[in-house]
Design an enzyme around this catalytic site. Structure first.
Site, PDB file in Angstrom:
ATOM      1  N   HIS A  33      30.050  40.290  45.951  1.00  0.00           N
ATOM      2  CA  HIS A  33      30.436  38.902  45.644  1.00  0.00           C
ATOM      3  C   HIS A  33      29.786  37.968  46.655  1.00  0.00           C
ATOM      4  CE1 HIS A  33      33.389  40.245  48.609  1.00  0.00           C
ATOM      5  NE2 HIS A  33      33.592  38.979  48.933  1.00  0.00           N
TER       6      HIS A  33
ATOM      7  N   HIS B 249      30.737  35.820  49.113  1.00  0.00           N
ATOM      8  CA  HIS B 249      31.293  35.335  50.389  1.00  0.00           C
ATOM      9  C   HIS B 249      30.358  35.666  51.555  1.00  0.00           C
ATOM     10  CE1 HIS B 249      35.708  35.067  48.852  1.00  0.00           C
ATOM     11  NE2 HIS B 249      35.112  33.892  48.828  1.00  0.00           N
TER      12      HIS B 249
ATOM     13  N   ASP C 149      30.831  36.845  54.428  1.00  0.00           N
ATOM     14  CA  ASP C 149      30.996  38.133  55.124  1.00  0.00           C
ATOM     15  C   ASP C 149      30.455  39.300  54.285  1.00  0.00           C
ATOM     16  OD1 ASP C 149      33.158  37.649  53.355  1.00  0.00           O
ATOM     17  OD2 ASP C 149      34.416  39.107  54.395  1.00  0.00           O
TER      18      ASP C 149
ATOM     19  N   HIS D 167      39.012  38.113  42.564  1.00  0.00           N
ATOM     20  CA  HIS D 167      39.012  37.806  43.998  1.00  0.00           C
ATOM     21  C   HIS D 167      39.088  36.291  44.142  1.00  0.00           C
ATOM     22  CE1 HIS D 167      38.335  38.292  48.209  1.00  0.00           C
ATOM     23  NE2 HIS D 167      37.052  38.005  48.222  1.00  0.00           N
TER      24      HIS D 167
ATOM     25  N   ASP E 113      39.204  48.058  49.772  1.00  0.00           N
ATOM     26  CA  ASP E 113      39.555  46.870  50.559  1.00  0.00           C
ATOM     27  C   ASP E 113      40.913  47.039  51.260  1.00  0.00           C
ATOM     28  OD1 ASP E 113      40.227  44.310  51.459  1.00  0.00           O
ATOM     29  OD2 ASP E 113      39.945  43.328  49.514  1.00  0.00           O
TER      30      ASP E 113
ATOM     31  N   HIS F  43      48.455  28.083  48.954  1.00  0.00           N
ATOM     32  CA  HIS F  43      47.406  29.089  49.121  1.00  0.00           C
ATOM     33  C   HIS F  43      47.927  30.461  48.722  1.00  0.00           C
ATOM     34  CE1 HIS F  43      43.976  31.295  50.644  1.00  0.00           C
ATOM     35  NE2 HIS F  43      44.798  32.069  51.301  1.00  0.00           N
TER      36      HIS F  43
ATOM     37  N   GLY G 234      43.172  36.374  48.649  1.00  0.00           N
ATOM     38  CA  GLY G 234      42.226  36.958  47.695  1.00  0.00           C
ATOM     39  C   GLY G 234      42.197  38.475  47.732  1.00  0.00           C
ATOM     40  N   HIS G 235      43.055  39.071  48.569  1.00  0.00           N
ATOM     41  CA  HIS G 235      42.992  40.523  48.784  1.00  0.00           C
ATOM     42  C   HIS G 235      44.282  41.206  48.338  1.00  0.00           C
ATOM     43  CE1 HIS G 235      39.297  40.168  51.197  1.00  0.00           C
ATOM     44  NE2 HIS G 235      39.832  39.021  51.594  1.00  0.00           N
TER      45      HIS G 235
END
Lengths: 561, 561
Positions: free
Chosen positions: B84, B86, B88, B151, B205, B373, B376-377
């Site tokens: 994806h 991001h 990182d 995600h 993950d 918020h 995403g994990h």
């Protein structure tokens, strides 16, 4: 609500019969709490604590309240009332007593014992007056009634200060645990009585004003510790704050119940618990405490280590255990309990410790995965009780960052305190209580005072900026000996650099150009070494930012031979 | 479970028919994710991201995976699969392509669009292969099936890599929102099918493995935004991550519903949302987006500013608004929404921003006081579903600090994965899958690679230590010109110091002693300038630590005239 006023002007003289309140710390930060009350030309100080530096204040040891406002009026101070024994309330006392050592310190037995131990390290013997809840003392013009409050350290007091201008109730730090370990609750009966008589200004702890609901009882941690102890077959290491007598009490009790012995680790932990035990605040079960040296001879399942370092302080025992460079080596099957909060800003350090201990095979229990900590400060729900039982005429939120003060003020308004009677002040803002009405009348200078090595107040934002540049970008020193007579560079230029990825020899590339530029300048009549230094700075600075993409601090020195 | 092995030795050769997995980043930290799979002498890279530095890494711009392991085998790399978009996961791609620019990049449409925009800034045009969920591609010996996962960025993919050694399922980053905004759920049907066929190694993950339960749906944030918008009578400023397309989507929708226009603020926000809108991932309600310049002409109650800086980054728009040095001035009645997580380590910076905005009179809504918020994990509850539906033969937790990896491994064991089939590896640990069994066989060197100005990998722990000393303690440079012939100091000694509380003149106290000591040393036959420099360092160092209680970096330079 009146918002903080950074742009305020110096205050007018205090009107006859009025009371003046100026916070020299603690409003706009959690730490260095200090309030100065003035009536009839006399002063009363409430608390005198330190603030711990953040990462953008490199090298700073401590941050003090700004004493400038009272520096020329030290003889007007009747006393320093200390509400409790935490560093952010007593830590700056030695620095104030350096200015006038015979200012009386007024506080509870445990609070005075903690501050006296600290003053001993500074070789100061203070004048003290020990007080208990319910006691009334006339400190000059200030009639002070002391009220029991419950907090994360025993023997904490609120203080009601009465003068002809009215009554000010300052809570200190408090919460309202209804079943505290020592049975000593926040005295709402006294709050009610004071409310009936009339509280003209309520100075109230804002730390948890943003947190809805109520703080869980300290008592609830015991069973959690019990459960963890029951599951642990090897050593147990507990880390918490060195002044949290009741937390340590529950660890001692759990250890006794599970046939374990406890060794205290860390200078402040050992010192404070010795004081608390001597004075009867810590009740040590017979034979439970052992010396750290003795634990090696005990089987793992009979050992508890009670230590400091719960905030990831690199030098503390726990961090060194996590890095495997402490005489106590942590291994597979050991259990580590962080029975503490995670103070904002310490997250990376604490998680480094947790990861290090986990890597060594330990099970790490912390407030993120078990109920092993409760806060010492009243949440919104508790504050609402206070406002409703007191019905104060004016409210001044204290002890917090701006967000906390604003949230606390909003709670006051919700209980019916008129918005124009809620004073939101920051450090240095001058609040006068006149004819029963509190209002902001001006501000006095109130900066951060940094303790840094042997210097108190010498460091300014300028030096901190220098340090941040040095730390982020490194530095370069350039040295040359020139003779303007024969227009030559006799020695150097030499470049010495630190904090760069590149080796020193990379800088040799610029030396020929540097020499050339210097000699050209001299040929064109430049003799002033200062001027030549600026040239060296410019040449090297331009080259470094182009070639290395950095903006280091550059110190050029030219000597005329 | 096998714990991480820092002390491992170099691995044996990979047995015939075996698959080797080595993570060059992402195991032991949240960031710089990169895994290298090897079969039959060929390599497949999964992700290539950056890690952002912490405060103890001053001046560092970025941290890269350590490419040393593959530096001599670049031609063996079949492709880089990017799960994806991001940072990182894609941020280090330009640095790897600098070593070999024609390595194919394989990923979804949005992921490739984000990485191509980044590569453009590095003047690199990559070879790319766009793939969709369900698609199967043979990348050399690696048969890759791409599986949709949900995600905090659209178009994320897991990848199932099959070789004769077995099937590896790498989740990338994912959660299991069952009602995502775009209807694109994590494809548990595909997980089930793969599980039926047999997953030999599950790389999963770990970010939220410590968090019990389930992540709330992204969809739940819309109504919260609606409520805040409804209560706001002036400007609304929303800060979030510049790649969070769905979060921005909900802000655009709320704005449209309340008759407000949205201006995007921040280079990355503008760039990413333009890409997302072009490709149809962001659906912009007609006429809602306006240019930042245009908002001044709109009434406050028709304005929304969507910006970056939710982590308190000092240069971002939001921090500058909080400091009142941004063209958008925040005032009383404005509402600021931090629709983002608070990444550990950023607390002080974020709270500084919240306090600054509060001081200006704004109402600040953040994840601490409203549900604005969601992570995403996948949390523990979701991970349990994955383990049960896949029943993997071996598990290798990825994407997390040690505490996260260990917690994730424990979940696998709870679902029945044998403890000896859970491989807890850190960066550089070599894991071989042979005969259906994954095990740690050794480790390769894998350090932190720092991007620092123009240097990549030049900075070591030594330079960082220098920087920390410079930042905490400051530095002193000392210069002297001597003539050993006539045993005199001809010029200097001069002392230049930075980062001290004291003014330079304080150092004049030591100059006489310094001169005396130098001349004595020369008199006793010392001619070697290095020796004289050590003497200067010792004299000044001792004096500074005694008088100023500091241990600065000292650079002595002696020149023989």
């Amino acid at each position: 609500m009146s918002h903080p006023h950074p742009e305020l002007t110096p205050p007018p003289p205090l009107p006859e019969g009025g009371l003046r309140v100026v916070a020299l710390g603690g409003l706009g930060e959690v730490g260095r709490n200090m309030a100065v009350l003035e009536f009839g030309g006399r002063l009363l100080v409430v608390d005198c604590g330190v603030l711990f530096p953040e990462d953008h204040q490199p090298g700073v040891d401590l941050i003090l309240p700004d004493f400038d406002y009272i520096r020329d009026r030290l003889d007007d101070i009747e006393a320093i009332v200390l509400t409790h024994g935490h560093e952010d309330h007593i830590g700056a006392v030695p620095y104030l007593l350096r200015l006038r050592s015979d200012i009386p310190l007024v506080g509870s037995q445990l609070t005075l014992a903690f501050v006296e131990a600290k003053l001993k390290e500074h070789r100061i013997t203070p004048v003290t007056l020990a007080v208990r809840e319910g006691q009334v003392e006339h400190l000059g013009v200030f009639e002070c009634e002391f009220v029991a409050v419950n907090h994360s350290i025993p023997d904490a007091l609120a203080v009601a200060v009465t003068t002809p201008a009215g009554t000010v109730l300052h809570t200190g730090d408090f919460k309202m645990d209804q079943l505290p370990l020592d049975g000593r609750i926040t005295d709402l009966r006294a709050f009610a009585r004071l409310g009936e008589k009339g509280v003209d200004l309520f100075m109230v702890d804002s730390t948890n004003a943003e947190v809805p609901g109520f703080v869980a009882p300290e008592r609830g941690i015991g069973p959690v510790l019990d459960g963890v102890f029951a599951e642990s077959s090897k050593r147990i290491i507990v880390a918490s704050f060195a002044s949290h007598v009741h937390r340590v009490q529950q660890v001692l009790d759990a250890a006794a119940a599970h046939g374990r012995r406890v060794a205290l680790v860390g200078r402040s932990m050992v010192r404070n618990m010795a004081i608390a035990a001597d004075l009867g605040y810590l009740k040590v079960p017979a034979g439970v405490l052992v010396d750290l040296k003795a634990v090696d001879d005990l089987p793992d399942d009979e050992v508890v280590l009670m230590c400091t370092g719960s905030q990831g302080e690199p030098m503390a025992a726990l961090s060194r255990m996590a890095n495997n460079d402490h005489k106590v080596s942590v291994g597979a099957g050991d259990t580590v309990i962080l029975a503490s909060s995670l103070i904002p800003g310490n997250e990376n350090a604490v998680f480094r410790v947790i990861n290090g201990l986990t890597r060594l095979g330990a099970r790490v229990v912390h407030s993120g995965n078990a109920k092993v900590h409760v806060s010492g400060h009243a949440s919104a729900g508790e504050l609402l009780y206070c406002y409703n039982i007191l019905r104060p005429r004016n409210v001044m939120p204290v002890h917090g960052e701006v967000r906390h003060l604003v949230a606390n003020g909003a709670l006051a308004v919700q209980t019916g305190v008129p918005a124009d009677r809620v004073v939101l002040a920051e450090d240095g803002v001058v609040v006068d209580l006149v004819d029963g009405r509190a209002s902001v009348v001006g501000a006095v200078p109130c900066g951060y005072v940094y303790v840094d090595g042997s210097s108190v107040g010498g460091i300014t934002e300028a030096e901190l900026k220098d340090r941040r540049i040095l730390g982020d970008e490194g530095f370069i020193s350039i040295f040359a000996v020139v003779s303007s007579a024969d227009g030559k560079v006799l020695a150097g230029p030499q470049i010495h650099a630190r904090g760069f990825a590149e080796q020193d020899d990379v800088f040799e590339d610029i030396l020929p150009e540097l020499t050339r530029t210097l000699e050209d300048a001299i040929a064109q009549g430049a003799t002033d070494t200062h001027q030549l230094q600026q040239i060296m700075r410019r040449v090297v600075g331009r080259w470094v930012s182009g070639r290395l993409r950095r903006r280091p601090m550059i110190i050029p020195v030219v000597v005329e031979a």
